[in-house]
Design a protein around this motif. Structure first.
Motif, PDB file in Angstrom:
ATOM      1  N   LEU A   1       0.826  54.463  18.180  1.00  0.00           N
ATOM      2  CA  LEU A   1       0.573  53.108  17.701  1.00  0.00           C
ATOM      3  C   LEU A   1       0.173  52.260  18.888  1.00  0.00           C
ATOM      4  N   PRO A   2      -0.655  51.243  18.638  1.00  0.00           N
ATOM      5  CA  PRO A   2      -0.921  50.298  19.722  1.00  0.00           C
ATOM      6  C   PRO A   2       0.404  49.694  20.198  1.00  0.00           C
ATOM      7  N   ASP A   3       0.444  49.300  21.441  1.00  0.00           N
ATOM      8  CA  ASP A   3       1.694  48.801  22.017  1.00  0.00           C
ATOM      9  C   ASP A   3       2.318  47.678  21.198  1.00  0.00           C
ATOM     10  N   ALA A   4       1.465  46.870  20.588  1.00  0.00           N
ATOM     11  CA  ALA A   4       1.982  45.728  19.838  1.00  0.00           C
ATOM     12  C   ALA A   4       2.832  46.163  18.655  1.00  0.00           C
ATOM     13  N   LEU A   5       2.515  47.314  18.087  1.00  0.00           N
ATOM     14  CA  LEU A   5       3.263  47.777  16.918  1.00  0.00           C
ATOM     15  C   LEU A   5       4.439  48.672  17.282  1.00  0.00           C
ATOM     16  N   ALA A   6       4.303  49.381  18.364  1.00  0.00           N
ATOM     17  CA  ALA A   6       5.287  50.404  18.692  1.00  0.00           C
ATOM     18  C   ALA A   6       6.718  49.873  18.812  1.00  0.00           C
ATOM     19  N   PRO A   7       6.958  48.727  19.483  1.00  0.00           N
ATOM     20  CA  PRO A   7       8.344  48.291  19.636  1.00  0.00           C
ATOM     21  C   PRO A   7       9.012  48.028  18.296  1.00  0.00           C
ATOM     22  N   ALA A   8       8.271  47.433  17.372  1.00  0.00           N
ATOM     23  CA  ALA A   8       8.868  47.133  16.072  1.00  0.00           C
ATOM     24  C   ALA A   8       9.313  48.404  15.375  1.00  0.00           C
ATOM     25  N   ILE A   9       8.479  49.436  15.436  1.00  0.00           N
ATOM     26  CA  ILE A   9       8.806  50.698  14.798  1.00  0.00           C
ATOM     27  C   ILE A   9      10.038  51.314  15.462  1.00  0.00           C
ATOM     28  N   ASN A  10      10.010  51.333  16.770  1.00  0.00           N
ATOM     29  CA  ASN A  10      11.104  51.998  17.461  1.00  0.00           C
ATOM     30  C   ASN A  10      12.403  51.218  17.384  1.00  0.00           C
ATOM     31  N   ALA A  11      12.292  49.917  17.136  1.00  0.00           N
ATOM     32  CA  ALA A  11      13.500  49.121  16.987  1.00  0.00           C
ATOM     33  C   ALA A  11      14.140  49.327  15.623  1.00  0.00           C
ATOM     34  N   GLY A  12      13.483  50.062  14.747  1.00  0.00           N
ATOM     35  CA  GLY A  12      14.108  50.382  13.476  1.00  0.00           C
ATOM     36  C   GLY A  12      13.324  49.877  12.281  1.00  0.00           C
ATOM     37  N   ARG A  13      12.784  48.662  12.360  1.00  0.00           N
ATOM     38  CA  ARG A  13      12.045  48.106  11.232  1.00  0.00           C
ATOM     39  C   ARG A  13      10.550  48.188  11.493  1.00  0.00           C
ATOM     40  N   PRO A  14       9.841  49.013  10.718  1.00  0.00           N
ATOM     41  CA  PRO A  14       8.397  49.091  10.911  1.00  0.00           C
ATOM     42  C   PRO A  14       7.731  47.741  10.646  1.00  0.00           C
ATOM     43  N   ASP A  15       6.624  47.537  11.297  1.00  0.00           N
ATOM     44  CA  ASP A  15       5.828  46.319  11.170  1.00  0.00           C
ATOM     45  C   ASP A  15       5.296  46.154   9.739  1.00  0.00           C
ATOM     46  N   LYS A  16       5.449  44.940   9.209  1.00  0.00           N
ATOM     47  CA  LYS A  16       5.085  44.751   7.801  1.00  0.00           C
ATOM     48  C   LYS A  16       3.588  44.911   7.546  1.00  0.00           C
ATOM     49  N   ALA A  17       2.780  44.426   8.472  1.00  0.00           N
ATOM     50  CA  ALA A  17       1.330  44.534   8.286  1.00  0.00           C
ATOM     51  C   ALA A  17       0.905  46.003   8.215  1.00  0.00           C
ATOM     52  N   LEU A  18       1.535  46.811   9.045  1.00  0.00           N
ATOM     53  CA  LEU A  18       1.224  48.242   9.027  1.00  0.00           C
ATOM     54  C   LEU A  18       1.652  48.864   7.689  1.00  0.00           C
ATOM     55  N   LEU A  19       2.833  48.505   7.225  1.00  0.00           N
ATOM     56  CA  LEU A  19       3.316  49.046   5.949  1.00  0.00           C
ATOM     57  C   LEU A  19       2.395  48.638   4.800  1.00  0.00           C
ATOM     58  N   GLU A  20       1.897  47.411   4.879  1.00  0.00           N
ATOM     59  CA  GLU A  20       0.974  46.959   3.835  1.00  0.00           C
ATOM     60  C   GLU A  20      -0.330  47.732   3.889  1.00  0.00           C
TER      61      GLU A  20
END
Ligand code: GDP
Ligand code: MG
Lengths: 198, 123
Positions: free
Chosen positions: B95-114
């Protein structure tokens, strides 16, 4: 099979993509491999990971004089959104003895699809517990086998002890539309979970 | 009589030429790898070369490479770390760096899920 070294690899799309994974979880023989093969655009592959210690004291998988066991993880791939996202489906065994591997399975996963069979619902309890413990959101796919009793949704929820918001869909893992429907139910659930108060 | 489960032909620690590059931990199972086209160096083992050959014409994830080469994921990460530092492989994070922390912190990024949801609906 697909994992033969001589088979030509199916490369990723040329464009930049985001690659994410979803777990397809459940006990042995429940339909994980079948669903992954149904949905995957590549011949499904597997890796074998060695798990140390945990299985040493248990059952048929453990070689008696060894403190390791090998766990095969099969997976497939599904490209969506005009090649911008590549979804990986990881078949993950649900037994608690594989717990040491679960932090790896769960890390970075968007969510999980848990497969159950109404003939043996209790066989899926362990995996549901593992998923809840790892903090992943999930949906339940009920695979229907010839002898599987049919329950209404309320009874099924009660027996599985899953929350009202957890999607529960009837599924045939051998069928593309049906498997895709289960995956869609999971992904809609993941969106709604991400939106709510956290 | 089989003495037990078959062993890998090359033990893990030899497949990497005896070098366990410490930076392999930054490779994820869904990190994509592609060969840069440089020819192999003397210290590259047959396992390094098989990996390079596999991704000479396109990209594959660490997980897929492990599947095709029948190697444990951890070994592929070590081989890849060496080949990236030698300049023979290019690696792209899942994932681009901007998305990776959210995923690894437990809650995936909402925009990605959409985007996943809409992508699945469009199939
Ligand atoms: N009737 C029916 N059979 C299924 C379904 N899914 C899988 N099977 C069969 O169940 C058996 C075990 O499936 P498999 O995918 O290998 O299970 P796994 O151990 O969870 O990977 C196979 O013979 C499949 O053909 C389903 O949805 N409906
Ligand atoms: Mg299977």
């Amino acid at each position: 099979m697909g994992s033969s070294p001589s088979s030509a690899p199916v490369y990723l799309p040329d464009s930049n993509q985001e690659r994410v994974k979803v777990l397809v979880a459940g006990p042995f023989g429940i339909g994980k491999t079948t669903m992954i093969r149904t949905l995957s655009e590549i011949p499904s592959l597997h890796t074998e990971e060695v798990m140390t210690d945990a299985a040493a004291h248990v059952d048929e998988l453990a070689v008696p004089d060894k403190k390791t066991t090998t766990v095969a993880i099969d997976f497939g791939r599904l490209t969506i959104a005009q090649g911008r996202i590549v979804l990986y489906l990881f078949g993950t065994p649900g037994q608690r003895r594989f717990k040491p591997l679960w932090s790896d399975y769960a890390r970075g996963a968007l969510g999980a699809l848990v497969i159950v069979d109404t003939r043996r619902l209790a066989d899926s309890f362990e995996v549901i517990d593992l998923i809840e413990e790892s903090g992943l959101d999930y949906a339940v796919a009920v695979n229907q086998f010839p002898e599987s009793p049919e329950y209404d949704e309320e009874t099924l929820r009660l027996k599985l002890d899953v929350e009202d918001h957890t999607p529960l869909v009837i599924c045939d893992a051998r069928d593309w539309d049906s498997s895709l429907n289960a995956l869609r139910a999971l992904s809609a659930h993941l969106v709604s979970r991400a939106g709510g108060s956290l | 009589m089989s003495p037990g489960p078959a062993r890998r032909l090359v033990p893990s620690y030899l497949a990497t030429g005896g070098v366990g590059a410490p930076e392999h931990s930054r490779f994820e199972e869904l990190t994509a790898l592609q060969a840069t086209g440089r020819s192999a160096l003397p210290h590259h083992t047959p396992a390094h070369q098989r990996l390079l050959n596999l991704v000479s014409d396109g990209g594959l994830t660490v997980m897929e490479i492990a599947g095709y080469l029948r190697l444990p994921v951890g070994v592929v990460k070590m081989l890849a770390a060496q080949l990236v530092s030698d300049g023979h492989l290019r690696a792209a994070a899942p994932l681009p760096d901007a998305l990776a922390p959210a995923i690894n912190a437990g809650r995936p990024d909402k925009a990605l899920l959409e985007e996943v949801m809409h992508g699945l609906l469009a199939l």
